[in-house]
Scaffold this motif. Structure first.
Motif, PDB file in Angstrom:
ATOM      1  N   ASP A   9       0.847  -1.186   0.000  1.00 40.40           N
ATOM      2  CA  ASP A   9       0.000   0.000   0.000  1.00 40.40           C
ATOM      3  C   ASP A   9       0.888   1.243   0.000  1.00 40.40           C
ATOM      4  O   ASP A   9       1.940   1.266   0.633  1.00 40.40           O
ATOM      5  CB  ASP A   9      -0.924   0.005   1.225  1.00 40.40           C
ATOM      6  N   ILE A  10       0.460   2.256  -0.693  1.00 45.18           N
ATOM      7  CA  ILE A  10       1.253   3.480  -0.864  1.00 45.18           C
ATOM      8  C   ILE A  10       1.603   4.133   0.467  1.00 45.18           C
ATOM      9  O   ILE A  10       2.689   4.688   0.625  1.00 45.18           O
ATOM     10  CB  ILE A  10       0.545   4.476  -1.816  1.00 45.18           C
ATOM     11  N   SER A  11       0.731   4.032   1.452  1.00 48.37           N
ATOM     12  CA  SER A  11       1.026   4.635   2.763  1.00 48.37           C
ATOM     13  C   SER A  11       2.196   3.928   3.436  1.00 48.37           C
ATOM     14  O   SER A  11       3.001   4.552   4.119  1.00 48.37           O
ATOM     15  CB  SER A  11      -0.210   4.601   3.659  1.00 48.37           C
ATOM     16  N   VAL A  12       2.327   2.632   3.245  1.00 47.08           N
ATOM     17  CA  VAL A  12       3.449   1.865   3.797  1.00 47.08           C
ATOM     18  C   VAL A  12       4.710   2.152   2.988  1.00 47.08           C
ATOM     19  O   VAL A  12       5.802   2.280   3.542  1.00 47.08           O
ATOM     20  CB  VAL A  12       3.130   0.360   3.795  1.00 47.08           C
ATOM     21  N   ALA A  13       4.570   2.273   1.670  1.00 43.08           N
ATOM     22  CA  ALA A  13       5.718   2.507   0.789  1.00 43.08           C
ATOM     23  C   ALA A  13       6.415   3.816   1.129  1.00 43.08           C
ATOM     24  O   ALA A  13       7.647   3.904   1.062  1.00 43.08           O
ATOM     25  CB  ALA A  13       5.258   2.517  -0.666  1.00 43.08           C
ATOM     26  N   GLN A  14       5.669   4.831   1.524  1.00 39.80           N
ATOM     27  CA  GLN A  14       6.268   6.120   1.863  1.00 39.80           C
ATOM     28  C   GLN A  14       7.204   6.007   3.062  1.00 39.80           C
ATOM     29  O   GLN A  14       8.186   6.723   3.141  1.00 39.80           O
ATOM     30  CB  GLN A  14       5.177   7.149   2.154  1.00 39.80           C
ATOM     31  N   MET A  15       6.935   5.082   3.952  1.00 41.04           N
ATOM     32  CA  MET A  15       7.762   4.929   5.144  1.00 41.04           C
ATOM     33  C   MET A  15       8.939   3.986   4.917  1.00 41.04           C
ATOM     34  O   MET A  15       9.856   3.953   5.725  1.00 41.04           O
ATOM     35  CB  MET A  15       6.909   4.415   6.307  1.00 41.04           C
ATOM     36  N   SER A  16       8.912   3.184   3.835  1.00 39.80           N
ATOM     37  CA  SER A  16       9.955   2.175   3.659  1.00 39.80           C
ATOM     38  C   SER A  16      10.502   2.154   2.239  1.00 39.80           C
ATOM     39  O   SER A  16      10.770   1.088   1.695  1.00 39.80           O
ATOM     40  CB  SER A  16       9.402   0.804   4.025  1.00 39.80           C
ATOM     41  N   GLY A  35      -5.322   1.179  -1.350  1.00 43.36           N
ATOM     42  CA  GLY A  35      -6.449   0.291  -1.057  1.00 43.36           C
ATOM     43  C   GLY A  35      -6.426  -0.857  -2.049  1.00 43.36           C
ATOM     44  O   GLY A  35      -5.431  -1.549  -2.182  1.00 43.36           O
ATOM     45  N   ASN A  36      -7.509  -1.013  -2.798  1.00 46.37           N
ATOM     46  CA  ASN A  36      -7.586  -2.078  -3.813  1.00 46.37           C
ATOM     47  C   ASN A  36      -7.196  -1.606  -5.208  1.00 46.37           C
ATOM     48  O   ASN A  36      -7.239  -2.388  -6.152  1.00 46.37           O
ATOM     49  CB  ASN A  36      -8.999  -2.666  -3.855  1.00 46.37           C
ATOM     50  N   ASN A  37      -6.844  -0.329  -5.359  1.00 38.42           N
ATOM     51  CA  ASN A  37      -6.505   0.223  -6.670  1.00 38.42           C
ATOM     52  C   ASN A  37      -5.005   0.171  -6.912  1.00 38.42           C
ATOM     53  O   ASN A  37      -4.222   0.765  -6.163  1.00 38.42           O
ATOM     54  CB  ASN A  37      -6.976   1.677  -6.789  1.00 38.42           C
ATOM     55  N   ALA A  38      -4.595  -0.514  -7.969  1.00 30.79           N
ATOM     56  CA  ALA A  38      -3.181  -0.550  -8.340  1.00 30.79           C
ATOM     57  C   ALA A  38      -2.779   0.809  -8.900  1.00 30.79           C
ATOM     58  O   ALA A  38      -3.505   1.400  -9.706  1.00 30.79           O
ATOM     59  CB  ALA A  38      -2.946  -1.636  -9.384  1.00 30.79           C
ATOM     60  N   LEU A  39      -1.646   1.342  -8.440  1.00 26.98           N
ATOM     61  CA  LEU A  39      -1.176   2.655  -8.879  1.00 26.98           C
ATOM     62  C   LEU A  39       0.057   2.579  -9.775  1.00 26.98           C
ATOM     63  O   LEU A  39       0.147   3.279 -10.774  1.00 26.98           O
ATOM     64  CB  LEU A  39      -0.837   3.537  -7.669  1.00 26.98           C
ATOM     65  N   ALA A  40       1.013   1.755  -9.391  1.00 27.24           N
ATOM     66  CA  ALA A  40       2.281   1.715 -10.115  1.00 27.24           C
ATOM     67  C   ALA A  40       3.009   0.418  -9.808  1.00 27.24           C
ATOM     68  O   ALA A  40       2.704  -0.266  -8.841  1.00 27.24           O
ATOM     69  CB  ALA A  40       3.147   2.906  -9.709  1.00 27.24           C
ATOM     70  N   ARG A  41       3.994   0.118 -10.641  1.00 25.83           N
ATOM     71  CA  ARG A  41       4.833  -1.060 -10.428  1.00 25.83           C
ATOM     72  C   ARG A  41       6.285  -0.607 -10.416  1.00 25.83           C
ATOM     73  O   ARG A  41       6.725   0.118 -11.299  1.00 25.83           O
ATOM     74  CB  ARG A  41       4.618  -2.073 -11.545  1.00 25.83           C
ATOM     75  N   LEU A  42       7.027  -1.020  -9.399  1.00 25.68           N
ATOM     76  CA  LEU A  42       8.457  -0.733  -9.319  1.00 25.68           C
ATOM     77  C   LEU A  42       9.207  -1.944  -9.850  1.00 25.68           C
ATOM     78  O   LEU A  42       9.039  -3.055  -9.351  1.00 25.68           O
ATOM     79  CB  LEU A  42       8.886  -0.464  -7.877  1.00 25.68           C
ATOM     80  N   VAL A  43      10.025  -1.725 -10.869  1.00 30.66           N
ATOM     81  CA  VAL A  43      10.840  -2.785 -11.462  1.00 30.66           C
ATOM     82  C   VAL A  43      12.238  -2.232 -11.702  1.00 30.66           C
ATOM     83  O   VAL A  43      12.421  -1.020 -11.816  1.00 30.66           O
ATOM     84  CB  VAL A  43      10.242  -3.306 -12.789  1.00 30.66           C
TER      85      VAL A  43
END
Length: 80
Positions: A9-16, A35-43
């Protein structure tokens, strides 16, 4: 080789972020969601490349003797 995928989740990603970047560097794809909406993929930007092998495709590319001759003037002016 199949990549491992982790959903975060984006809120967790901001912290880590640094931890996620390290996982991506190790080959894990990170799917960022809100939430349930995919936003982006990190590769990774590029995969680890194997060394080039000289002569691997020898004889598969052919060129004519005039490949480096100047092109005719109409090539440059056609359609102008």
């Amino acid at each position: 080789m199949t990549a491992v995928q982790k959903t975060v989740d984006i809120s967790v990603a901001q912290m880590s972020l640094q931890e996620l970047v390290n996982l991506v560097d190790e080959g894990t794809e990170i799917l960022l969601t809100d939430g349930n909406n995919a936003l982006a993929r990190l590769v990774p930007i590029s995969q680890k490349k194997s060394p080039r092998i000289a002569g691997l495709h020898q004889g598969e590319i052919l060129t004519t003797n005039d490949f480096d001759e100047p092109l005719p003037e109409e090539f440059w002016t056609a359609g102008a």
